[in-house]
Design a protein around this motif. Structure first.
Motif: not given
Length: 153
Positions: A107, A109, A125, A127
């Motif tokens: 993952s 960010w 942002v 993700s």
């Protein structure tokens, strides 16, 4: 001649060793960087290579009546990038990478600022969800936010 061959082999060995010595986090970051490098150069193949074939893209859009989510396929996205007019400059600047890896799942960010033709357009942002497949890390899902402010510097 033998010296040149030896130096060439040594260089190739060094490059191969460097590639294998990257951490999983560095490999994930490299995939994301490659995606945005491909976007800047309008290279549809490079953009598509960052994604799994079934990847999903979504954007959260703030509307007065409430947030909405728009979906898109990564394949369509890559095609649109490749069809972008030559005079159009797309520049998504990643401000930070926060990457977590657990086995074959990662993952990321990534706060960003987006510029269109050199002018600030929006920030937000990303993700990313990635999976390590036989041919390396691939993006399987991305969702992003978009806003004019407040934006990180």
């Amino acid at each position: 001649m033998k010296k040149n061959i030896f130096l060439s082999l040594l260089f190739v060995f060094f490059l191969a060793f460097s590639a294998f010595s990257q951490t999983e986090e560095e490999q994930v970051e490299a995939v994301i960087k490659s995606l945005f490098d491909g976007m800047r150069t309008k290279n549809a193949e490079q953009v598509a290579a960052a994604f799994s074939p079934e990847a999903i893209m979504q954007t959260i859009a703030a509307k007065p009546e409430g947030n909405t989510v728009a979906s898109n396929s990564a394949t369509d996205f890559a095609k649109r990038i490749g069809a972008t007019p030559a005079e159009t400059q797309l520049d998504e600047r990643i401000l930070d990478y926060q990457i977590k890896v657990d086995g074959a799942m990662a993952s990321a960010w990534t706060p960003y600022r987006f510029y269109l033709n050199g002018n600030f357009s929006h920030c937000g942002v990303n993700s990313f969800q990635l999976v390590k497949m036989a041919d390396g890390w691939k993006i399987v899902y991305i969702i992003d936010t978009r806003r004019k402010e407040p934006c990180e510097e």
